[in-house]
Motif scaffolding. Structure first.
Motif: not given
Length: 282
Positions: A231-247
């Motif tokens: 239910d949190e798959k589209d959480n924008e804050t969590f997506q920011k963490v993914v973007e940081l990791y995948q930099s």
């Protein structure tokens, strides 16, 4: 005089409110509580610093091997976790009827066969004991590695999960000893070899260079992921963490810090979802 008091106070109050809102906007941070295991602590400490510069606060919760960060996620004690490969996650969901999903890929941490007694796979004698992790996904992963080494062959309908019944041929009568993954380095002295998860090996002072054989980075079922509740798959804050990791910056940090033991592997979730088609006995 009195008729001027209210307008002055009103203007002053609005000014204070504006200043308060502006100050609040400067210091307000989104916060994410991430559950990890110690093997990737340095990566997440690096990410925590970078996130802070972008107004994102990461709180790191470091779990021992005695507690599954997936359970903490289910219970709401953390927001996301990053410690497992996708095959392990699928097994957890199936066994616990949970709905945890990956939201981004991180690394591959190749599994290796280590030995205190032998310098090559060919030196392992008939009837020897080899320890493997006792959870089904990593047990299966170990069997595939041993198959690649020519020690045994898995069954034709192999589904990626381990077990004594998943071995088709074992010409040298190797005795497979399932052990808790955290104990795999300790049993090396009592066995011919031990298949050890990468993170556990690092904690024990071992590197891939010490392994007799290890996985290649194309082992798609064993790509590690950042995961959260469905239910949190589209959480924008969590997506920011993914973007940081995948930099690119994080990839470079991982390569320099772990000296090739962890391989940054950033693929799409669509590509990741096809991993079940990649089990092979080639």
């Amino acid at each position: 005089m009195k008729k001027w008091i209210f307008p002055i106070l009103l203007v002053f109050g609005l000014f204070l409110a504006a200043c308060s809102n502006e100050t609040g906007a400067e210091v307000e941070q989104s916060k994410v509580k991430v559950g990890i295991r110690n093997s990737e602590l340095r990566t997440w400490e690096y990410l925590k610093e970078r996130a802070n510069e972008e107004g994102l606060e990461i709180e790191i919760v470091n779990f021992s091997s005695a507690y599954d960060p997936n359970q903490a996620l289910v219970e709401g004690d953390i927001d996301i976790n990053a410690f497992q490969h996708v095959a392990y996650l699928d097994s957890f969901n199936e066994n616990t009827d949970s709905e945890i999903i990956p939201i981004g890929t991180t690394i591959i941490a190749p599994l290796g066969l280590y030995s205190d007694k032998y310098d090559s796979v060919d030196g392992i004698p008939v009837g020897a004991q080899i320890a493997v992790p006792n959870d089904a996904p990593n047990w299966g992963r170990a069997l595939l590695l041993l198959q690649e080494a020519g020690i045994l062959t898995v069954v034709d309908d192999f589904d990626g999960n381990g077990g004594a019944d998943k071995i088709k041929e074992n010409p040298n009568n190797i005795e497979i000893i399932p052990v808790d993954s955290a104990n795999a380095p300790r049993v090396m002295e009592d066995t011919a070899g031990s298949v050890i998860n990468n993170g556990v090996a690092l904690e024990a002072g071992l590197t891939l260079k010490d392994a007799l054989i290890h996985e290649s980075k194309t082992a798609k079922p064993y790509i590690n992921v950042i995961a959260t509740r469905s239910d949190e798959k589209d959480n924008e804050t969590f997506q920011k963490v993914v973007e940081l990791y995948q930099s690119d910056e994080t990839a470079e940090f991982i390569e320099e810090t772990y000296k090739g033991n962890y391989l940054p592997t950033f693929i799409t979730l669509e590509e990741l979802s096809s991993y079940k088609d990649t089990y092979s006995t080639d």
